[in-house]
Motif scaffolding. Structure first.
Motif, mmCIF file in Angstrom:
data_model
loop_
_atom_site.group_PDB
_atom_site.id
_atom_site.type_symbol
_atom_site.label_atom_id
_atom_site.label_comp_id
_atom_site.label_asym_id
_atom_site.label_seq_id
_atom_site.Cartn_x
_atom_site.Cartn_y
_atom_site.Cartn_z
ATOM 1 N N GLY A 34 0.725 -1.133 -0.049
ATOM 2 C CA GLY A 34 -0.013 0.006 -0.034
ATOM 3 C C GLY A 34 0.964 1.219 0.032
ATOM 4 N N CYS A 35 2.178 1.080 0.659
ATOM 5 C CA CYS A 35 3.045 2.280 0.808
ATOM 6 C C CYS A 35 3.554 2.581 -0.725
ATOM 7 N N VAL A 36 3.532 1.677 -1.418
ATOM 8 C CA VAL A 36 4.377 1.760 -2.926
ATOM 9 C C VAL A 36 3.810 1.549 -4.078
ATOM 10 N N SER A 37 2.504 1.132 -4.183
ATOM 11 C CA SER A 37 1.886 0.907 -5.403
ATOM 12 C C SER A 37 1.615 2.081 -6.196
ATOM 13 N N CYS A 38 0.826 3.113 -5.573
ATOM 14 C CA CYS A 38 0.404 4.091 -6.366
ATOM 15 C C CYS A 38 1.473 5.167 -6.192
ATOM 16 N N ALA A 39 2.319 5.326 -5.149
ATOM 17 C CA ALA A 39 3.355 6.267 -5.054
ATOM 18 C C ALA A 39 4.377 6.043 -6.291
ATOM 19 N N SER A 40 4.608 4.882 -6.568
ATOM 20 C CA SER A 40 5.609 4.659 -7.588
ATOM 21 C C SER A 40 4.931 4.917 -8.911
ATOM 22 N N LEU A 41 3.564 4.559 -9.345
ATOM 23 C CA LEU A 41 3.078 5.216 -10.325
ATOM 24 C C LEU A 41 2.988 6.696 -10.427
ATOM 25 N N VAL A 42 2.703 7.056 -9.673
ATOM 26 C CA VAL A 42 2.591 8.864 -9.633
ATOM 27 C C VAL A 42 4.039 9.241 -9.578
ATOM 28 N N TYR A 43 5.071 8.557 -9.038
ATOM 29 C CA TYR A 43 6.496 9.286 -9.341
ATOM 30 C C TYR A 43 6.827 8.981 -10.621
ATOM 31 N N VAL A 44 6.690 8.107 -11.250
ATOM 32 C CA VAL A 44 7.208 7.800 -12.463
ATOM 33 C C VAL A 44 6.378 8.492 -13.503
ATOM 34 N N ALA A 45 4.955 8.889 -13.347
ATOM 35 C CA ALA A 45 4.445 9.767 -14.443
ATOM 36 C C ALA A 45 4.914 11.051 -14.205
ATOM 37 N N GLU A 46 5.347 11.442 -13.059
ATOM 38 C CA GLU A 46 5.891 12.981 -12.929
ATOM 39 C C GLU A 46 7.158 13.239 -13.303
ATOM 40 N N VAL A 47 8.114 12.135 -13.309
ATOM 41 C CA VAL A 47 9.386 12.392 -13.801
ATOM 42 C C VAL A 47 9.804 12.037 -15.197
ATOM 43 N N SER A 48 8.638 11.822 -15.874
ATOM 44 C CA SER A 48 9.156 11.104 -17.200
ATOM 45 C C SER A 48 8.517 12.006 -18.134
ATOM 46 N N THR A 49 8.964 12.249 -19.246
ATOM 47 C CA THR A 49 8.403 13.121 -20.468
ATOM 48 C C THR A 49 7.596 12.361 -21.002
ATOM 49 N N PRO A 50 6.540 12.986 -21.809
ATOM 50 C CA PRO A 50 5.475 12.140 -22.499
ATOM 51 C C PRO A 50 5.944 11.077 -23.405
ATOM 52 N N THR A 51 7.172 11.004 -23.870
ATOM 53 C CA THR A 51 7.528 10.232 -24.931
ATOM 54 C C THR A 51 7.949 8.820 -24.038
ATOM 55 N N LEU A 52 8.590 8.929 -22.860
ATOM 56 C CA LEU A 52 8.959 7.920 -22.153
ATOM 57 C C LEU A 52 7.934 7.595 -20.896
ATOM 58 N N ARG A 53 6.859 8.309 -20.845
ATOM 59 C CA ARG A 53 5.948 7.976 -19.630
ATOM 60 C C ARG A 53 5.205 6.648 -19.811
ATOM 61 N N ALA A 54 4.830 6.454 -20.954
ATOM 62 C CA ALA A 54 4.023 5.111 -21.207
ATOM 63 C C ALA A 54 4.678 4.031 -21.002
ATOM 64 N N PRO A 55 5.959 3.760 -21.614
ATOM 65 C CA PRO A 55 7.093 2.653 -21.553
ATOM 66 C C PRO A 55 7.264 2.419 -19.822
ATOM 67 N N LEU A 56 7.753 3.507 -19.398
ATOM 68 C CA LEU A 56 8.294 3.383 -18.043
ATOM 69 C C LEU A 56 7.009 3.138 -16.838
#
Length: 475
Positions: A126-148
């Protein structure tokens, strides 16, 4: 030729920090995959293994489902903490619960201890599931966001494969010790990552945001300052953090919330978690003669390759067409598997390989649905409440997981056999196609553009019938 190659290498080199951060943040889903799949090898070994324990049917059900329930209870609190303290502190805090939970399981001498250990591991995920997805979405460019973002499902399925292999080669206690040690070591990589620049800007910590952007952009001052100004501009367009509960009823929140919760409901009642949590038992009910541990290890490997394929595909194509093809694939594979299962039960055919083959096809498409859903979970919500509403949505999806798994015995008896259960899964996937017209295309768009799609202004422009301006409180 040499200049073009050099230019490509420079681009890859510039993107390496994002790729590294996305891979590390997504890797925590490997241990989530272990937690989710562990009950499928634990329960059979508790019944007949070398280290069997006497547990009741009720305790078995809670061993399987307690992870989902604790995730629901934690979702709101976890979301608030994710937005207040940042994405990375939540990832780091999971280490404590991860270690305590798996040690409790490894030392368990009763059903109640196993339930307690599973509950604590549920707090960890519960600590990591959504936090990791939100973090990846916020630190990646639109080009890399979906693959990451798609990498999260690759790691999740890798965790499933690891679980089946451990279940085949070792006892459930040894598997718990291995998971505890390896998961703790691997999660330490999270401490090498910087905080999300978007979150730092939302908290008016401009100096830290600039430092984080420099980490991600190799000290390219022009890009750093431009991106910082863009993030500040996007933050100014959001409502004030002090009215956060009012934010939850804005169209930019409740519209994607409804879409994702309906998709989550359809995903679970199309059989995803029923199969994952009861995989060995489900397979035996199909009546095939293959070793279930080997079969599901191969299926886990297939899911990994599917996830890797999606990492490439989602960087090239939109979410909606892929989701439609996946739902159609689940529908057709479950229809065919159900038909052959019924014919095998009737004795009109002995081709037991057909349901197994269709189950593999089903797996490919269901992994596709789960990957896109996880990607959308990191993309659709506005930044000021992204952590909270993402966690709430994820918590509700865990409720659907619990309900679907809890309902499985009733479905099996009420629908008179596994063949009709598969027809039920097919029907749910067909109904899920009704959601697609409301699903926005997020491919190659900034998070602020996706947020604008759900805004009242955007809707007025699309239907051209409202002229009322809505006042908002800006930061």
């Amino acid at each position: 030729m040499f200049n073009r190659l050099l230019a490509k290498l420079n681009i890859v080199n510039a993107l390496l920090p994002q790729i590294y951060a996305g891979a590390v943040a997504s890797s925590v889903h490997l241990w989530i995959g272990v937690v989710h799949t562990y009950s499928s090898v634990l329960i059979p070994q508790l019944r007949n293994g070398a280290d069997a324990l006497e547990v009741t049917k009720n305790e078995e059900m809670w061993i399987i489902n307690c992870v989902c329930l604790v995730a629901l209870c934690q979702s709101v609190l976890g979301g608030i903490l994710t937005d207040k303290f940042g994405r990375l502190p939540m990832l780091k805090s999971s280490l404590i619960f991860h270690a305590i939970g798996w040690v409790t399981i490894a030392l368990g001498r009763s059903g109640s201890m196993l339930i307690l250990g599973r509950t604590v591991t549920g707090i960890a995920i519960g600590c990591v599931s959504c936090a990791s997805l939100v973090y990846v979405a916020e630190v990646s460019t639109p080009t890399l966001r979906a693959p990451l973002l798609a990498l999260s499902m690759v790691f999740h399925e890798l965790g499933s494969l690891v679980t089946y292999i451990m279940g085949y080669l070792t006892s459930w206690r040894a598997a718990a010790w291995i998971t505890c040690g390896s998961g703790t070591i691997a999660t330490l990589l999270v401490f090498s990552l910087p905080q999300s620049p978007s979150w730092l800007v939302s908290k008016n910590r401009e100096a830290e945001a600039r430092k984080s952007l420099r980490w991600f952009n190799r000290n390219d001052t022009d890009i750093v300052e431009k991106e910082l100004e863009t993030l500040k501009s996007e933050a100014r367009g959001r409502v004030h953090k002090k009215i956060i509960m009012r934010n939850l009823i804005l169209p930019t929140v409740y519209r994607p919330f409804l879409i994702l919760t309906l998709l989550g409901f359809a995903q679970q009642f199309a059989g995803m978690s029923i199969l994952a949590r009861n995989s060995i038992i489900f397979f035996e009910e199909l009546g095939t003669q293959f070793d279930p541990y080997i079969v599901f290890s191969c299926m886990a490997l297939l899911r990994i390759f599917t996830g890797l394929g999606l990492v490439v595909i989602m960087g090239q194509f939109g979410r909606r067409p892929i989701m439609f093809i996946a739902l159609l694939g689940v529908f057709l594979s479950m229809i065919m598997s159900g038909l052959y299962t019924a014919w095998i039960d009737e004795g009109t055919t002995h081709q037991t390989w057909v349901p197994l083959f269709m189950l593999n096809i089903y797996t490919i498409f269901m992994v596709t649905i789960a990957t896109i859903s996880a990607t959308l979970l990191g993309e659709l919500f506005p930044g000021d409440v992204r952590g909270l509403i993402t966690n709430i949505t994820w918590g509700l999806n865990n409720v659907y997981t619990f309900l679907s798994i809890f309902a499985y015995p009733s479905l099996l008896s009420g629908l008179h056999g596994i063949a009709n259960v598969q027809f039920f899964f097919a029907g749910v996937s067909a109904l899920a196609c009704l959601i697609l017209p409301f699903l926005p295309e997020t491919h190659m768009k900034r998070l602020s553009e996706i947020e604008a799609h759900f805004s009242p202004d955007s809707r007025r422009k699309s239907v051209k019938k409202f002229n009322i301006e809505i006042d908002i409180i800006v930061i």
